[in-house]
Design a protein around this motif. Structure first.
Motif, mmCIF file in Angstrom:
data_model
loop_
_atom_site.group_PDB
_atom_site.id
_atom_site.type_symbol
_atom_site.label_atom_id
_atom_site.label_comp_id
_atom_site.label_asym_id
_atom_site.label_seq_id
_atom_site.Cartn_x
_atom_site.Cartn_y
_atom_site.Cartn_z
ATOM 1 N N ASN A 195 0.816 -1.214 0.000
ATOM 2 C CA ASN A 195 0.000 0.000 0.000
ATOM 3 C C ASN A 195 0.852 1.267 0.000
ATOM 4 O O ASN A 195 0.549 2.241 0.687
ATOM 5 N N CYS A 196 1.952 1.236 -0.768
ATOM 6 C CA CYS A 196 2.810 2.429 -0.870
ATOM 7 C C CYS A 196 2.097 3.582 -1.563
ATOM 8 O O CYS A 196 2.314 4.744 -1.245
ATOM 9 N N LEU A 197 1.259 3.254 -2.539
ATOM 10 C CA LEU A 197 0.603 4.304 -3.314
ATOM 11 C C LEU A 197 -0.304 5.159 -2.449
ATOM 12 O O LEU A 197 -0.350 6.374 -2.587
ATOM 13 N N GLU A 198 -1.011 4.486 -1.512
ATOM 14 C CA GLU A 198 -1.887 5.243 -0.619
ATOM 15 C C GLU A 198 -1.103 6.005 0.443
ATOM 16 O O GLU A 198 -1.635 6.869 1.109
ATOM 17 N N GLY A 199 0.174 5.664 0.582
ATOM 18 C CA GLY A 199 0.995 6.360 1.574
ATOM 19 C C GLY A 199 0.749 5.882 2.989
ATOM 20 O O GLY A 199 1.177 6.509 3.946
ATOM 21 N N SER A 200 0.046 4.741 3.116
ATOM 22 C CA SER A 200 -0.293 4.265 4.461
ATOM 23 C C SER A 200 0.874 3.538 5.131
ATOM 24 O O SER A 200 0.837 3.273 6.314
ATOM 25 N N THR A 201 1.892 3.198 4.348
ATOM 26 C CA THR A 201 3.046 2.526 4.938
ATOM 27 C C THR A 201 4.308 3.326 4.629
ATOM 28 O O THR A 201 4.846 3.256 3.525
ATOM 29 N N GLU A 202 4.757 4.086 5.585
ATOM 30 C CA GLU A 202 5.971 4.882 5.402
ATOM 31 C C GLU A 202 7.182 3.984 5.195
ATOM 32 O O GLU A 202 8.139 4.348 4.529
ATOM 33 N N GLU A 203 7.112 2.762 5.779
ATOM 34 C CA GLU A 203 8.225 1.838 5.637
ATOM 35 C C GLU A 203 8.407 1.434 4.173
ATOM 36 O O GLU A 203 9.528 1.308 3.680
ATOM 37 N N GLY A 204 7.279 1.254 3.476
ATOM 38 C CA GLY A 204 7.357 0.908 2.064
ATOM 39 C C GLY A 204 7.988 2.015 1.240
ATOM 40 O O GLY A 204 8.816 1.770 0.354
ATOM 41 N N ARG A 205 7.617 3.263 1.513
ATOM 42 C CA ARG A 205 8.191 4.392 0.779
ATOM 43 C C ARG A 205 9.667 4.546 1.125
ATOM 44 O O ARG A 205 10.481 4.895 0.264
ATOM 45 N N ALA A 206 10.010 4.285 2.388
ATOM 46 C CA ALA A 206 11.417 4.335 2.781
ATOM 47 C C ALA A 206 12.208 3.254 2.065
ATOM 48 O O ALA A 206 13.376 3.449 1.718
ATOM 49 N N PHE A 207 11.553 2.106 1.827
ATOM 50 C CA PHE A 207 12.206 1.017 1.106
ATOM 51 C C PHE A 207 12.548 1.453 -0.316
ATOM 52 O O PHE A 207 13.630 1.170 -0.831
ATOM 53 N N ILE A 208 11.618 2.154 -0.975
ATOM 54 C CA ILE A 208 11.862 2.647 -2.334
ATOM 55 C C ILE A 208 13.065 3.574 -2.349
ATOM 56 O O ILE A 208 13.957 3.456 -3.203
ATOM 57 N N LYS A 209 13.106 4.511 -1.413
ATOM 58 C CA LYS A 209 14.226 5.467 -1.386
ATOM 59 C C LYS A 209 15.544 4.750 -1.115
ATOM 60 O O LYS A 209 16.565 5.035 -1.765
ATOM 61 N N ALA A 210 15.533 3.815 -0.169
ATOM 62 C CA ALA A 210 16.756 3.085 0.157
ATOM 63 C C ALA A 210 17.250 2.297 -1.050
ATOM 64 O O ALA A 210 18.450 2.272 -1.352
ATOM 65 N N PHE A 211 16.321 1.674 -1.773
ATOM 66 C CA PHE A 211 16.712 0.870 -2.923
ATOM 67 C C PHE A 211 17.238 1.753 -4.049
ATOM 68 O O PHE A 211 18.266 1.448 -4.672
ATOM 69 N N ASP A 212 16.553 2.857 -4.334
ATOM 70 C CA ASP A 212 16.981 3.740 -5.425
ATOM 71 C C ASP A 212 18.319 4.396 -5.115
ATOM 72 O O ASP A 212 19.177 4.531 -5.995
ATOM 73 N N ASP A 213 18.521 4.814 -3.866
ATOM 74 C CA ASP A 213 19.818 5.395 -3.488
ATOM 75 C C ASP A 213 20.921 4.350 -3.605
ATOM 76 O O ASP A 213 22.031 4.653 -4.083
ATOM 77 N N SER A 214 20.638 3.132 -3.183
ATOM 78 C CA SER A 214 21.632 2.056 -3.273
ATOM 79 C C SER A 214 21.975 1.762 -4.730
ATOM 80 O O SER A 214 23.135 1.492 -5.074
ATOM 81 N N ASN A 215 20.974 1.794 -5.579
ATOM 82 C CA ASN A 215 21.168 1.616 -7.018
ATOM 83 C C ASN A 215 22.205 2.607 -7.543
ATOM 84 O O ASN A 215 23.142 2.240 -8.267
ATOM 85 N N ARG A 216 22.073 3.860 -7.151
ATOM 86 C CA ARG A 216 23.003 4.891 -7.615
ATOM 87 C C ARG A 216 24.395 4.706 -7.007
ATOM 88 O O ARG A 216 25.408 4.845 -7.703
ATOM 89 N N PHE A 217 24.452 4.381 -5.715
ATOM 90 C CA PHE A 217 25.756 4.205 -5.065
ATOM 91 C C PHE A 217 26.520 3.018 -5.667
ATOM 92 O O PHE A 217 27.744 3.076 -5.828
ATOM 93 N N ILE A 218 25.808 1.947 -5.991
ATOM 94 C CA ILE A 218 26.444 0.788 -6.620
ATOM 95 C C ILE A 218 26.991 1.179 -7.993
ATOM 96 O O ILE A 218 28.100 0.774 -8.376
ATOM 97 N N CYS A 219 26.238 1.960 -8.737
ATOM 98 C CA CYS A 219 26.682 2.414 -10.055
ATOM 99 C C CYS A 219 27.972 3.223 -9.940
ATOM 100 O O CYS A 219 28.868 3.123 -10.789
ATOM 101 N N TRP A 220 28.095 4.014 -8.895
ATOM 102 C CA TRP A 220 29.281 4.849 -8.668
ATOM 103 C C TRP A 220 30.534 3.991 -8.503
ATOM 104 O O TRP A 220 31.640 4.425 -8.856
ATOM 105 N N ARG A 221 30.367 2.780 -7.984
ATOM 106 C CA ARG A 221 31.518 1.903 -7.771
ATOM 107 C C ARG A 221 32.266 1.599 -9.076
ATOM 108 O O ARG A 221 33.469 1.351 -9.058
ATOM 109 N N PHE A 222 31.572 1.596 -10.199
ATOM 110 C CA PHE A 222 32.205 1.243 -11.472
ATOM 111 C C PHE A 222 33.263 2.271 -11.887
ATOM 112 O O PHE A 222 34.123 1.959 -12.712
ATOM 113 N N VAL A 223 33.187 3.479 -11.333
ATOM 114 C CA VAL A 223 34.157 4.513 -11.719
ATOM 115 C C VAL A 223 34.978 5.014 -10.532
ATOM 116 O O VAL A 223 35.787 5.934 -10.680
ATOM 117 N N ASP A 224 34.778 4.426 -9.369
ATOM 118 C CA ASP A 224 35.476 4.861 -8.159
ATOM 119 C C ASP A 224 36.583 3.864 -7.808
ATOM 120 O O ASP A 224 36.312 2.746 -7.376
#
Length: 514
Positions: A195-224
């Motif tokens: 129920n992330c769309l309804e915003g009733s679970t902040e944990e779910g939305r936090a999961f999206i942010k954590a995953f997307d940020d991790s996606n970017r940080f992992i990508c950075w490893r290829f050039v770091d």
């Protein structure tokens, strides 16, 4: 005076150490790489040069590819070969499939996020996961269940957008699509309502942010070059990545634990209802290998496939429709022609029930528009393999054992020699023959990978994207919130719009109620 002298000596020693390390790094990068040998691809710098253009790295690769269809960047251990030549793509993904693997370097970079999941494994583990997932994606039960979920979530998304429209507010459609897609993949894949769309679970939305940020940080490893050191010391992005991984692990382990409990308590529980249940059933046969950690890796791999592919592509789709309003109207007109729901057509829930498999198959122009979006903005802009032995590519260039060979889907979609002089134009008609969609070679249009590892969820993704697009374009006309804002991507493993996509929605019908 002695203290000053000691400080200067320490500084000089540190400088000398750094200088020596730098010289060693240069030697490792340039020695033994056949720099000017005509049988090897031309050298266009090192992987660390990508740091200078990291925020536009895919466009940079595209510019280079216009001059050289195949080129290479040097790294300390090997060469990284980049190509837009469809012949080379077919060679590494199909013809010589057994000579190329994910590679130890790629595995190490991606391991913290993807672990031993299907995207990051080879051999028996890959075959086992693919076999189980292939069975699931081929069942009528999953197709019917997924369509029902997509219709329900799309209706909820339309109601959410209607709420913004009633208040005359703009919204970030990428954020809404990411939440909607995550809700869908968790329900279909793992039997869980976030129920992330309804915003009733902040944990779910936090999961999206954590995953997307991790996606970017992992990508950075290829050039770091120092990412391993920063991981040990938990510095900067590596420190944040470690926290994100811990948060996601706890979240997913909770999903697995609840699913096991549900299976145990419900005697009539159908253990083939979702993908996680299917893998849990397999774990009973091989509990030593199919641990909770292994199941967690599987979940995260399917999540990125189910969330980022569809939500990212739909975000770019609506961006392109807003840039080309006539095409937006063409798609909306096709929806009206194919879906003949005259009664109760102002009720979202009634409309979504008309979105049958037969109706989806008639949406040729929509299918072409979505495919054209993927051509220009592929969900995975760059992907590749690692050579397990010396090889020669079809274009004549040699590959050494250990070299990476990457195909650049983002750049390939912009190559005139592949798509013609209008390669950079958004033109869905290029996919149609007398109004009927005509596919291209998967080695030319490589957005869903190709060969033995071609994406199992391709039709699954198209089905979800069509349902979402049909619902939203039936009820709304979209426009940019700010016509002057530059829209570009965020450099990640998957192609997201940087800063989101802020739109306004104008209702096409007068709703009976809200």
């Amino acid at each position: 005076m002695e203290l000053l002298s000691a400080t200067v000596s320490a500084a000089m020693a540190s400088f000398c150490f750094v200088l020596i390390c730098f010289c060693v790094l240069l030697l490792r990068i340039f020695m033994g790489k056949s720099l000017k040998h005509p049988q090897y691809p031309p050298v266009m710098g090192t992987v660390f040069h990508s740091l200078l253009c990291f925020n536009r790295v895919y466009d940079h690769y595209t510019d280079v590819a216009r001059k050289y269809k195949t080129f290479r960047l040097l790294s300390p251990s090997n060469s990284e070969i980049f190509t837009t030549d469809p012949r080379n793509v077919e060679h590494i993904l199909k013809t010589n499939f057994d000579k190329y693997s994910k590679g130890s370097q790629n595995y190490e970079i991606l391991e913290d996020l993807f672990g031993h999941g299907i995207f990051n494994t080879n051999g028996d583990k890959w075959r086992q996961q693919r076999k189980i997932a292939s069975f699931e994606f081929s069942t009528r039960n999953l197709r019917d269940f997924s369509c029902a979920v997509f219709r329900t979530k799309s209706a909820k998304l339309a109601e959410t957008i209607l709420g913004f429209g009633v208040k005359n507010q703009t919204f970030d459609i990428q954020d809404l699509l990411m939440r909607c897609s995550l809700d869908s993949i968790f329900k279909i894949g793992f039997g869980v309502d976030l129920n992330c769309l309804e915003g009733s679970t902040e944990e779910g939305r936090a999961f999206i942010k954590a995953f997307d940020d991790s996606n970017r940080f992992i990508c950075w490893r290829f050039v770091d070059p120092f990412w391993k050191l920063r991981r040990i010391l938990s510095l900067g992005s590596e420190g944040t990545l470690k926290k994100n991984i811990k948060f996601m692990d706890d979240f997913v382990f909770g999903v697995i634990s609840n699913k096991r409990k549900q299976t145990f308590e419900q005697q009539n529980y159908n253990d083939k209802e979702d993908i996680l249940s299917r893998f849990q059933m397999e774990s009973k046969k091989d509990p030593e290998r199919m641990t909770n950690q292994y199941l967690k890796d599987i979940i995260l791999n399917f999540m990125i496939a189910g969330k980022d592919t569809t939500a990212g592509t739909l975000s770019w789709f609506f961006y392109l429709l807003c840039k080309h309003p006539l095409i937006q109207e063409k798609v909306a007109e096709e929806v009206r022609e194919v879906i003949n729901c005259k009664e109760n057509e102002t009720k979202i829930d009634d409309f979504v029930e008309c979105l049958t498999d037969a109706a989806l198959e008639k949406m040729h122009y929509l299918h072409a528009a979505l495919t054209e979006t993927l051509r220009l903005y592929p969900a995975v802009p760059t992907d590749g393999r690692c050579a397990e032995t010396d090889d020669v590519l079809p274009d004549g260039f040699r590959v050494k054992k250990g070299d990476g060979v990457y195909y650049m889907a983002y750049a390939m979609g912009r190559m005139n020699y592949i798509w013609g002089e209008d390669a950079e134009e958004f033109r869905p008609e290029r996919w149609l023959n007398n109004g009927v969609f005509q596919p291209e070679s998967p080695f030319k249009f490589v957005s869903f990978h190709a060969g033995p590892r071609i994406c199992l969820g391709k039709e699954f993704a198209y089905r979800q994207m069509k349902i979402v697009a049909m619902v939203l374009l039936r009820f709304f006309r979209f426009r940019f919130a700010d016509e002057t804002k530059q829209v570009t991507y965020k450099t990640m493993l998957t192609l997201h719009i940087d800063g989101g996509l802020h739109l306004g929605a104008i209702p096409r019908v007068i709703f009976d109620k809200f």
